[in-house]
Every structure is written in C-alpha cells, then in structure tokens.
Design a protein around this motif. Structure first.
Motif, short mmCIF file in Angstrom:
data_model
loop_
_atom_site.label_atom_id
_atom_site.label_comp_id
_atom_site.label_asym_id
_atom_site.label_seq_id
_atom_site.Cartn_x
_atom_site.Cartn_y
_atom_site.Cartn_z
N UNK A 1 20.93 80.86 11.48
CA UNK A 1 20.19 79.70 11.02
C UNK A 1 19.63 78.90 12.20
N UNK A 2 20.45 78.70 13.24
CA UNK A 2 19.95 77.84 14.32
C UNK A 2 19.04 78.57 15.30
N UNK A 3 19.07 79.90 15.31
CA UNK A 3 18.15 80.58 16.21
C UNK A 3 17.04 81.29 15.42
N UNK B 1 25.62 80.87 10.66
CA UNK B 1 25.23 79.63 11.36
C UNK B 1 24.36 79.95 12.57
N UNK B 2 24.73 81.01 13.28
CA UNK B 2 23.97 81.40 14.47
C UNK B 2 22.54 81.80 14.08
N UNK C 1 30.87 83.43 8.84
CA UNK C 1 30.45 82.04 9.00
C UNK C 1 29.63 81.91 10.29
N UNK C 2 30.15 82.50 11.36
CA UNK C 2 29.46 82.36 12.64
C UNK C 2 28.08 83.03 12.61
#
Lengths: 449, 146
Positions: B27-29, B24-25, B20-21
C-alpha cells in the motif's frame, strides 16, 4: 501579477479560439500543437497554468500532465477532451489535474475554471509555496545524508557534473537515482537546458523508438505530422534514462549511434539531426551481469558507464535516517502540511530498526501518513503504520559475489527436507529420489544426524 | 515498471504477520503483491507423475482455494495481486519463477517467523541460502517483543 498560460491542443481551431479568449482577459498565452515542443518551452520559462487536450498524437494529455506535475510542481493543469470518460476523469484528478473539462464547453465555463486554477496558484504563492521556491526544489536537488558514502557521492557529483561524461547510477528502487541525476544536471553547464526523464521500462519497443527519436509525417498510420522525440527535446540538456536495463536490444543499437555520432534520425526520416545531449542512466539491475549473459550490449554498457555512481540502500546508512526524517517533515510542512516539530524517540527507534526495502520513497510515504494522522506537533510511535508497530523485520542479503557451493546447497536442502518430513528418512530419500543408504551417507558427511 | 513484492509461501503454511506486512508495504509503495506457493515434491523417478497424479490434483485444489482466500483479502483492500503455485524442488522452482519475471522490489517469507526459529536441524533454510543470489532483499517478519 501577470499569469502565464500554456495552451496545448493538436486542433488549430480550438487552439486559436482559446488563445483569443485568454488574451482578451489579459493573460500571457503560449500555444503549441506539439506537447514535446511545449515541454521544451516550459523548461525555459515559468508557466502558472497548462491547459492541454487529452488526446494528442505523440504524447497524451495525461502523460503530459504527470510530467508537468513532476517537473513544475507549482503549475496547475486543466485537461480538456472531446472523449470524456469517468475512468479518465478519476485518473486525471488523482494524478493532480485541477479540472477535467469536457468538450464542447461555453467560453464563460472555460474562463471560470482558468480563473479558479490561477486563484489556487495565487494562494499557494501567498502561503509561501511560490513557484520560484518550488523551482528551487526541482532545480537544486539536495542529497540528504552525512554518511561517508553520501559524502563520497556528493564529492563525485561536484567533480563530474561540469564535465560532459555519461553517468550510470545504480541502486535499489527508491534510493534516489533520479535525485542524483537532477543534481548532476543542476550542477552542470547544461543547468539552463532541459532535463528530460524517460522511463525505458514503461514503453514497448515501438513506442520507446517513437518517444525517443520522434517521427516524420507519414512514417506510420496516424503519423499526420512530424514530431520531435524526447532526445531532440533535450537538446543542450540532459536525458535521464531510467531503468536502462529494460531497454530493448534494437533500441540500444540506435541509441549507441546517437551517442557516437551526436546525431539522430527520426522514425521514417532520412535526415540526420545533430543533437547535443548528456546521457545519465539509471538501473536497479546488475548491468554487468546482464552484459555477461547477453541481455545488455557490452559496447552500450561501456558507453553509458563512463562514471558509475552506486547509491547505498537506506538500510546501509541508518545514521542518515534521522536527517532524512527531519528533511522530509520540513518538506511536508512547506507543501502545506502541519508543522511537525518533534518525533518521539520510540518512533525514531522504530524507524531506525526498520530495513526500508522501498528505501527513501518508503520513508517519505510513512512520514506523510504519520504527519497526516498525528495529533499535535509531534509524531509518536502510534502514528506509524501498524505493521511497523507490531512487527519486526529481518533482511537477508549475502555480501555480493559470495556464492554457495553445490555441497552447501545440497546440505541445506537435505536438512530442510528432513525437517519437513519430520526426520523420516524414508520419505526424505523418496523426495530426493535417492536410496536410503545414499541419504544416510550424505547425512553423515554433512553432520546432519 | 510497477513495483512488485513477492510473498513466498511453502507447503501451505501461512504466517499472518507476513500477510499484514506485505499488504501494508504494498500500500505505501504502490506495489503489486504476488503470492507464490511452493510445495516440495520430487519428480525424479520415471513413474512419479503417474503415481502422484492424484496427490498433485489434491494439492492444486487445496492450494488454489487457499490462494483465492488470501488474494481476496488483498483485493478487498484495493491492492493488485496475482498468485502462482509451483510443485517440485522449492529452491529450483523459486529461481525458475524469478527468472521468468521482472525483478521484485522485495521478497517476503510468508510461511513463518524468522528462519532460525523454525529450524530444529543444523543448517540454514534453503531460502535463506538463496538470499545471496537474489536481486532484492529477502525479508522475514516476526512479532515485535512487547
């Protein structure tokens, strides 16, 4: 309000035709066939709209648009092309193009798009995001933070900016290296000159050569005209060489000559062109280690590293997180987002406990998302990304320079194998490739029993 | 240069929180995710390859399937992914893998929660020990206490 438009196309006929059309409508128009020269001109004068061809020798329209959007955020860009494709159109729009116009087009169609783009510029000005204020954001970058390390960096920038010494900025990805470089440029005597950022990791050796040094007509197949490189475009200004550690050896030699002799020779040329530039470089790598293993030239390292600015990671300055949060939220509001007045203490605690491997860039992204989904004028914990809400992160990084001994490594590896082999020594010895007696001795020696 | 995050997995163990991390990481970077599965095995004896050929084949098939499933979920989210399997001494294999590639922005431990919670034996996990020699932070993910 008189709008200024920059036209860029390598076809003189199109350039002339479009220029005449726009001038008839009363716009002030500058036209260039060379995108690099156009960029240089844009650094000296503010333009409201850029109309550029997509395929041009030297620099393509998409790259030009990305540079324009990064350096002059208040300027709109219209791309025109004779080779339209859906992929490029999508990419262009995603990167911020106002419109993607396919050749051939009718004059009224072109003028309609130009007017619409300028209308957007006008609205932006009315709501307060004026070009001049955006220029302020670009030209006078602010380093946010009150931690001792940031204060030291600010003092160092003030001290070295007026000098012409080359600077090497080191720090993790997203820690604000380009911001520091812009800050140095903006506080230097070169502030009115261009600031030209070049990502050394984004080009192959040949391309980087051409981008930096330019070429003479006929230097290679397709070199139909002489082309000034980015170093020339940065004359009387600052060149920001990002990811300098990725620069190929041969290129380092060429750049070293430029730094020593203050002149360059274009690809395929034989005439030395004098240039006056300041080099600010940046890397996330440990360049000194790269020098030790021979991956980076020693002479080049000392030449670019006259002053070293080491940027701390965000996790190393947690006290600055709250300041950065409010600064970023304010920036989002100025860009046209909702005004966020508060952030809940739980959300702030979560942000402060996160280690931000992506540094300030990651914090910016998290807040943009939170600002977009928050209901009302405050950000709550539930507006943060789900992983931050549900998961906790621990970062491991040993102090630099502290290396493990062979014995430490051996001990930990044996301990690990014993664990995965569920304490079966026969299996552990087999994996290690040693006999059971030797393993027994090692277990006793390291106290693993 | 594109941002890249490395998700290190060991012996086919996968901790969902780390997935999950990492997603998400990334995706945002705007980062690419690389899955690296390390399987511990020794090749020091001369006949090792012959004896272990069958085991190796089984591991490759099993891990290949697992990695395909894991990467598929990331691809569906629109993330760029790649994967690799390395069999041997995990720490050596990881260092060799890192040496061949441009540096990652972060390394995420994907086979469990914090290293400390998995250890019954005195001594640190091999990856935790390597963290001092890595170019980027090594991250472990655990569930936040309610």
């Amino acid at each position: 309000m008189t709008f200024k438009i920059m036209l860029i196309d390598d076809e003189p006929v199109t350039l002339k035709r479009l220029r005449r059309l726009l001038e008839k409508k009363g716009y002030v128009v500058s036209s260039y066939s060379d995108p690099v020269r156009a960029l240089k001109q844009m650094a000296t004068c503010k333009y409201h709209l850029v109309v550029t061809d997509l395929k041009m020798p030297g620099m393509d329209g998409l790259d030009l648009m990305i540079t324009v959007k990064a350096r002059f955020p208040g300027t709109e860009v219209i791309l025109i092309t004779g080779f339209a494709s859906i992929d490029t159109a999508i990419e262009a729009t995603r990167e911020g193009a106002f419109y993607y116009l396919e050749k051939p087009f009718k004059p009224e169609q072109f003028l309609e798009k130009v007017e619409a783009a300028l209308e957007r510029v006008k609205i932006s000005n009315e709501v307060g995001i004026s070009c001049s204020r955006m220029d302020d954001v670009v030209d006078l970058p602010v380093i946010i933070g009150k931690s001792p390390k940031i204060n030291e960096i600010e003092a160092l920038i003030r001290q070295i900016a007026p000098t012409d010494c080359n600077v090497l900025i080191t720090g993790d990805s997203g820690s604000g290296k380009e911001l520091v470089a812009r800050s140095i440029h903006a506080s230097s005597r070169r502030a009115n000159g261009p600031f030209v950022p070049v990502n050394c990791g984004a080009f192959s050796e040949t391309l980087l050569d051409n981008e930096l040094f330019g070429h003479e007509k006929g230097a290679f197949t397709g070199a139909v005209a002489s082309h000034a490189g980015l170093l020339e475009a940065a004359d009387k200004g600052t060149v920001f060489l990002d990811e300098i550690g990725e620069m190929p050896h041969a290129m380092q030699v060429k750049l070293l000559r430029v730094l020593q002799e203050k002149e360059l020779i274009r690809v395929g040329g034989n005439k030395a062109i004098p240039i006056d530039i300041r080099i600010v470089s940046a890397t996330a790598k440990d360049l000194k280690s790269e020098v030790t293993i021979g991956a980076f030239r020693k002479d080049m390292y000392y030449r670019i590293n006259v002053v070293n600015i080491e940027l701390p990671s965000l996790k190393d300055r947690p006290d600055d997180i709250s300041l950065l949060v409010f600064h970023i939220l304010n920036k989002i509001h100025k860009r046209g987002g909702d005004e966020i007045k508060r952030i809940s203490s739980r959300a702030m605690t979560m942000l402060k406990s996160y280690s931000f491997p992506g540094n300030v860039r990651e914090l910016e992204n998290i807040l943009e998302r939170a600002a977009a989904i928050s209901k009302g004028n405050d950000i709550k914990a539930c507006d943060l990304p789900p992983d931050l809400i549900e998961l906790e992160l621990h970062a491991y990084q040993r102090p630099k320079g502290q290396m493990m001994t062979l014995a430490e490594l051996e001990k930990d590896y044996i301990a690990h194998l014993l664990e995965i082999a569920s304490q079966t020594r026969t299996q552990t010895a087999q994996i290690l490739g040693i006999d059971r007696a030797s393993l027994w001795r090692k277990i006793k020696k390291y106290g693993l029993g | 240069m594109m941002n890249e995050v490395l998700l290190v997995l060991e012996n086919e163990q996968v901790y969902p929180g780390a997935l999950i991390y990492a997603g998400e990481y990334a995706r945002r970077t705007d980062a690419k995710v690389t899955f690296l599965m390390l399987v511990a095995m020794s090749f020091s004896t001369p006949d090792a390859i012959g004896v272990k050929r069958n085991t190796l084949h089984k591991i490759e098939t099993r891990v290949g399937k697992l990695l395909a499933e894991l990467t598929e979920t990331f691809i569906q989210k629109g993330l760029e992914v790649s994967s690799a399997l390395k069999i041997g001494d995990p720490s050596q294999e990881l260092l060799k893998f890192l040496a061949d590639r441009p540096s990652f922005q972060a390394i995420v431990w994907g086979s469990g929660q914090d290293f400390a919670s998995t250890g019954k034996i005195k001594g640190k996990h091999w990856l935790q020990n390597l963290s001092g020699n890595l170019e980027c932070p090594l991250l472990t993910v655990s569930r936040r206490a309610k």
